[in-house]
Enzyme design. Structure first.
Site, short mmCIF file in Angstrom:
data_model
loop_
_atom_site.label_atom_id
_atom_site.label_comp_id
_atom_site.label_asym_id
_atom_site.label_seq_id
_atom_site.Cartn_x
_atom_site.Cartn_y
_atom_site.Cartn_z
N GLY A 181 88.15 66.78 29.25
CA GLY A 181 88.23 65.50 30.03
C GLY A 181 89.26 65.94 31.04
N LYS A 241 89.94 54.09 34.44
CA LYS A 241 90.65 54.08 33.19
C LYS A 241 90.08 52.64 32.52
CE LYS A 241 95.37 53.09 31.81
NZ LYS A 241 95.53 54.02 30.94
N HIS A 264 96.26 51.86 38.77
CA HIS A 264 95.55 53.04 38.30
C HIS A 264 94.08 53.21 38.92
CE1 HIS A 264 98.28 53.06 34.97
NE2 HIS A 264 98.10 54.21 34.59
N HIS A 265 93.75 54.49 38.64
CA HIS A 265 92.24 54.52 39.11
C HIS A 265 91.31 53.52 38.33
CE1 HIS A 265 91.38 56.74 35.46
NE2 HIS A 265 92.73 57.15 35.63
N GLY A 324 99.21 51.87 28.68
CA GLY A 324 100.24 52.03 27.60
C GLY A 324 101.65 52.00 27.90
N THR A 354 95.74 56.73 24.75
CA THR A 354 96.41 55.24 24.78
C THR A 354 95.71 54.29 24.13
OG1 THR A 354 95.27 54.87 26.94
CG2 THR A 354 97.70 55.81 27.22
N PRO A 380 102.87 57.38 25.50
CA PRO A 380 101.92 56.65 26.45
C PRO A 380 102.10 57.29 27.76
CG PRO A 380 103.89 55.16 25.90
CD PRO A 380 103.87 56.46 25.02
P1 NAD Z 1 88.53 61.49 30.28
O1 NAD Z 1 87.43 60.49 29.92
O2 NAD Z 1 88.26 62.22 31.41
O3 NAD Z 1 88.56 62.60 28.93
C1 NAD Z 1 88.50 62.25 27.66
C2 NAD Z 1 87.64 63.52 26.88
O4 NAD Z 1 87.54 63.10 25.72
C3 NAD Z 1 86.00 63.58 27.47
O5 NAD Z 1 86.02 64.86 27.97
C4 NAD Z 1 85.43 63.28 26.25
O6 NAD Z 1 84.11 63.85 26.15
C5 NAD Z 1 86.29 63.52 25.03
N1 NAD Z 1 85.94 62.98 23.80
C6 NAD Z 1 85.17 61.77 23.68
N2 NAD Z 1 85.02 61.43 22.17
C7 NAD Z 1 85.33 62.71 21.64
C8 NAD Z 1 85.43 63.17 20.23
N3 NAD Z 1 84.97 62.47 19.33
N4 NAD Z 1 86.06 64.35 20.24
C9 NAD Z 1 86.50 65.24 21.08
N5 NAD Z 1 86.51 64.68 22.39
C10 NAD Z 1 85.80 63.51 22.60
O7 NAD Z 1 89.79 60.68 30.21
P2 NAD Z 1 91.17 61.24 30.73
O8 NAD Z 1 91.40 60.64 32.28
O9 NAD Z 1 91.43 62.69 30.35
O10 NAD Z 1 92.12 60.18 29.54
C11 NAD Z 1 92.16 60.40 28.08
C12 NAD Z 1 93.23 59.61 27.59
O11 NAD Z 1 94.43 59.74 27.95
C13 NAD Z 1 92.95 58.12 27.89
O12 NAD Z 1 93.42 57.19 26.77
C14 NAD Z 1 94.04 57.71 28.96
O13 NAD Z 1 94.59 56.57 29.29
C15 NAD Z 1 95.24 58.86 28.44
N6 NAD Z 1 96.04 59.47 29.38
C16 NAD Z 1 97.38 59.31 29.02
C17 NAD Z 1 98.31 60.10 29.55
C18 NAD Z 1 99.87 60.18 29.20
O14 NAD Z 1 100.69 60.67 29.97
N7 NAD Z 1 99.93 59.81 27.87
C19 NAD Z 1 98.20 60.52 30.97
C20 NAD Z 1 96.80 60.28 31.50
C21 NAD Z 1 95.58 59.93 30.76
#
Ligand code: NAD
Length: 249
Positions: free
Chosen positions: A13, A139, A135-136, A145, A80, A106
């Site tokens: 991801g 999301k 956000h983009h 969060g 989140t 979060p």
């Molecule tokens: P993304 O969609 O690019 O990545 C998610 C990844 O998880 C994908 O590669 C997907 O294939 C994988 N995935 C899905 N189901 C799975 C499973 N069962 N097992 C293993 N992998 C699996 O999303 P992203 O932009 O990387 O964001 C991911 C999460 O992080 C979201 O909830 C986002 O809101 C959150 N986020 C949090 C912060 C923070 O600072 N806490 C910052 C940015 C994003």
């Protein structure tokens, strides 16, 4: 001292791949396993991972955590969608695996965490407060969060200061026009191509406005906070919410 063995769930991801890069460049941490959708979690667990970092999807994160915590693996969770019910469930899982730590944040951005702290300090001094998160458009959850957590912190500070109810004469509004209420604080979510992750907290008082704003311009901004959590999670059994405590707040 031996390196901490780290694994990444959601490694393909946007955030997961950035975490893999950060781990490979970090001292004292070794990336021993990475998995994404379709890969067996059992293989990941058997790789000897001591700390797992999860950036996946709100729909599947709880199931993953259930297996990781039961296997005695510490978790750093960026995914989140953690409401009170989910946090309670995670605490229940951790209680069954004493000594295992979970840091659920979060937002791992140090600037964003500071914004939350500044908002908490400012909250008792203003009549009104509203939050706008931007956000983009890829999301999936809204409001973010971070915005929810900021609202909770601001609301708690207002309650502790016995602040009066916020003025608002609205009697007619289209659905959503006043945002959604999180602990009584209006939170507005904008989704726009070109944005990354941004948050504004607007405080209003008689004759003055204070605006606090944080802009995350690149996902690399989250990495110092993620690495801090990976290094600290084993020393914090049970649930830690946010990285504020790791920064000394
Ligand atoms: P993304 O969609 O690019 O990545 C998610 C990844 O998880 C994908 O590669 C997907 O294939 C994988 N995935 C899905 N189901 C799975 C499973 N069962 N097992 C293993 N992998 C699996 O999303 P992203 O932009 O990387 O964001 C991911 C999460 O992080 C979201 O909830 C986002 O809101 C959150 N986020 C949090 C912060 C923070 O600072 N806490 C910052 C940015 C994003």
């Amino acid at each position: 001292m031996t390196d901490i063995k780290v694994g990444v769930v959601g490694a393909k991801g946007r955030m997961g791949s950035e975490v893999c890069r950060a781990l490979e460049a970090a001292d004292g941490l070794t990336l021993v396993a990475s998995m994404d959708e379709g890969d067996p979690l059992a293989t990941f667990i058997e790789s000897g991972v001591e700390v797992a970092v999860d950036f996946t999807h709100p729909a599947i994160v709880m199931e993953t955590l259930e297996h990781l915590v039961a296997a005695g693996i510490h978790v750093v969770v960026g995914t989140t969608g953690f409401d009170d019910a989910r946090l309670a469930k995670l605490e229940e899982l951790l209680a069954r695996s004493p000594g295992v730590g979970a840091i659920v944040a979060p937002n791992f951005g140090i600037g964003a965490v500071l914004l939350m702290r500044f908002a908490e300090v400012a909250a008792p001094y203003f009549e009104s407060v509203e939050i706008i998160e931007l956000h983009h458009p890829d999301k999936v959850d809204a409001p973010s969060g971070t915005a929810r957590q900021t609202a909770r912190v601001v609301a708690a500070a207002r309650t502790a200061a016995a602040s009066a109810e916020m003025p608002d004469a609205t009697t007619q509004a289209l659905d959503g026009a006043r945002g959604s209420l999180v602990d009584g604080i209006p939170v507005h979510a904008v989704r726009l191509r070109g944005l990354v992750a941004h948050e504004e907290v607007l405080f209003g008082g008689e004759g003055e406005i204070l605006t606090l704003r944080h802009d995350s311009l690149d996902r690399s901004s989250f990495m110092p906070g993620v690495l801090l959590a990976v290094r600290g999670v084993a020393d914090r059994p049970g649930l830690t919410l946010g990285i504020g405590a790791l920064l000394g707040f």
